[in-house]
Design an enzyme around this catalytic site. Structure first.
Site, short mmCIF file in Angstrom:
data_model
loop_
_atom_site.label_atom_id
_atom_site.label_comp_id
_atom_site.label_asym_id
_atom_site.label_seq_id
_atom_site.Cartn_x
_atom_site.Cartn_y
_atom_site.Cartn_z
N LYS A 1 0.98 -0.82 -0.29
CA LYS A 1 -0.19 -0.20 0.20
C LYS A 1 0.94 1.77 -0.54
CE LYS A 1 -4.85 0.37 0.16
NZ LYS A 1 -5.33 -0.06 0.40
N1 GLU Z 1 -6.77 -0.35 -3.32
C1 GLU Z 1 -8.22 -1.55 -3.42
C2 GLU Z 1 -7.81 -2.18 -2.40
O1 GLU Z 1 -7.92 -1.79 -0.84
C3 GLU Z 1 -7.40 -1.83 -4.93
C4 GLU Z 1 -6.27 -2.56 -4.96
C5 GLU Z 1 -5.93 -3.36 -5.86
O2 GLU Z 1 -6.45 -2.97 -7.56
O3 GLU Z 1 -3.96 -3.11 -6.26
O4 GLU Z 1 -8.59 -2.91 -2.45
#
Ligand code: GLU
Length: 430
Positions: free
Chosen positions: A120
């Site tokens: 993240k």
């Molecule tokens: N931000 C989204 C999540 O928390 C998508 C993450 C992604 O597609 O890599 O799942």
């Protein structure tokens, strides 16, 4: 001479005690690890992120002044594949939050069994007060600062809170300029024209709708006529509300930072979306009653869908929740201390690492399509998403029944078991 300012976190102690997101994650992890009798060495490995990067990002603002923003990227675990996870732009970003979100991505990808680890990113900034040019320069500088980490085989970002297709396009372009050739698969959630996937924008909301339908079916009920309250009206909440309504649910409440709306007989979701597009926020929508954000989560309904930020359902309001089913569209919307209260009330919670996994599932499809150079129709994407979500719901339910635990601990147990199995097979390189 231009002035240089450091943007500091306005409320850096906002996660104290039981609301620290990493502690929230770990307290559930610990329960699942002990159910699995996880090897103590592996326990130590899995409770530590693999890599944490903090970058200072100088950006020329439109005024001519230089600002320095702080950005983070955490790669929590990459045993199952490249790290995967979104980037958020928000004043409330902290390293602990990014670390928790990266861990959740690891468990989420394992729950839906796609070949990714978890990561993240976050930048402390107020995107709503920044111009498109400032946001572009910030995004490009962040990407350039992480150039050694990012890559289709190493770490693949995606949208998250306050980032979108536009931001993903800048990331893809910056990365490609550094590599001297176009690399579409370095990021997902891109515009369709440049290697995005059909159905990606709607995927998280669609996954939430599927999970609400499955949870209600498990309880012998149906979406048709069920009353739904949706907190958060961004990409996840607004699309989930739209799809739930299409499937026959009655959306009685929606909210965003400006406040909530309630209408006992049901809102017209498309009409609220049109209002929000014209007025930026849902507040002021004339065909519903206004509700204060503090009262919103305890509105009468069958299904509650928190799709905003962390720590919304806490020990302070959990006892007053009326919903029978909670679908966690956001990451970490329920504080660990609230789990037990909801269990005692018999609320069926579909946890974040399952409920909102539709987004990363279609991100996986996007990455596969980019690498293949061959693109699927929206029908194919939606049908494959449906299969994965329904199968994952069943696997989590089976795990929760096997260990006599709630769905959240069932999901953690399933995820940790899958990640641990790969660690054991790979062994330790020392
Ligand atoms: N931000 C989204 C999540 O928390 C998508 C993450 C992604 O597609 O890599 O799942």
């Amino acid at each position: 001479m231009t002035e240089t300012k450091q943007i500091i976190h306005p409320d850096k102690d906002r996660f104290l005690g039981d609301e620290n997101p990493f502690e929230q994650m770990m307290s559930r992890f610990d329960v699942a690890a002990s159910l699995l009798k996880l090897d103590p060495g592996l326990y130590k490995v899995l409770r530590n992120p693999e890599k944490q990067v903090i970058v200072s990002l100088p950006v020329m603002m439109d005024s001519g002044e230089t600002e320095v923003f702080t950005g983070y990227r955490v790669l929590y675990n990459t045993s199952r594949g490249p790290a995967k996870g979104g980037i958020r732009f928000d004043l409330g970003v902290t390293l602990d939050e990014v670390r928790a979100l990266a861990a959740w991505m690891t468990w989420k990808c394992a729950v839906v069994n796609i070949p990714f680890g978890g990561s993240k990113g976050g930048v402390i900034c107020d995107p709503l007060s920044m111009s498109p040019g400032e946001l572009e320069r910030l995004t490009r500088r962040y990407t350039a600062s992480l150039i050694a980490i990012l890559g289709p085989d190493s770490d693949v970002p995606a949208p998250d809170v306050n980032t979108n297709e536009r931001v993903m396009a800048w990331i893809m372009d910056t990365y490609s300029m550094h590599k001297r050739h176009t690399v579409t698969s370095v990021v997902t959630g891109k515009p369709l024209e440049m290697g995005g996937s059909a159905g990606r924008r709607e995927a998280t909301g669609r996954g939430c709708m599927i999970m609400a339908r499955e949870a209600l079916a498990h309880l012998g009920r149906s979406l048709k006529g069920s009353k739904v309250v949706v907190q958060g009206f961004g990409n996840v909440g607004s699309i989930a509300a739209q799809l739930l309504q299409q499937e026959g649910a009655v959306v009685v409440g929606v909210s965003d930072v400006s406040g909530g709306l309630y209408r006992e007989g049901g809102l017209d979701v498309n009409d609220v979306i049109a209002w929000r597009e014209a007025h930026r926020y849902v507040a002021g929508y004339p065909k519903a009653d206004p509700v204060k954000n503090e009262e919103f989560l305890t509105l009468p309904c069958d299904v509650l869908l928190p799709a905003a930020l962390e720590n919304q359902i806490t020990k302070r309001n959990a006892a007053d929740i009326k919903a029978k089913v909670i679908i966690e569209g956001a990451n970490g919307p329920t504080a660990a201390a609230a789990d037990e209260i909801l269990d005692r009330k018999g609320v069926f919670v579909v946890p974040d690492i399952l409920a909102n996994a539709g987004g990363v599932t279609v991100s996986y499809f996007e990455w596969v399509q980019d690498r293949d150079g061959y693109f699927w129709t929206e029908e194919v994407v939606n049908q494959r998403l449906e299969e994965i979500m329904v199968r994952s719901f069943r696997h989590v339910l089976e795990m929760s029944q096997k260990h006599q635990v709630n769905m959240r601990i069932g999901a953690y147990t399933l995820a940790i078991q899958r990640v641990a199995a790969v660690h054991k097979l790979r062994g330790m390189y020392a």
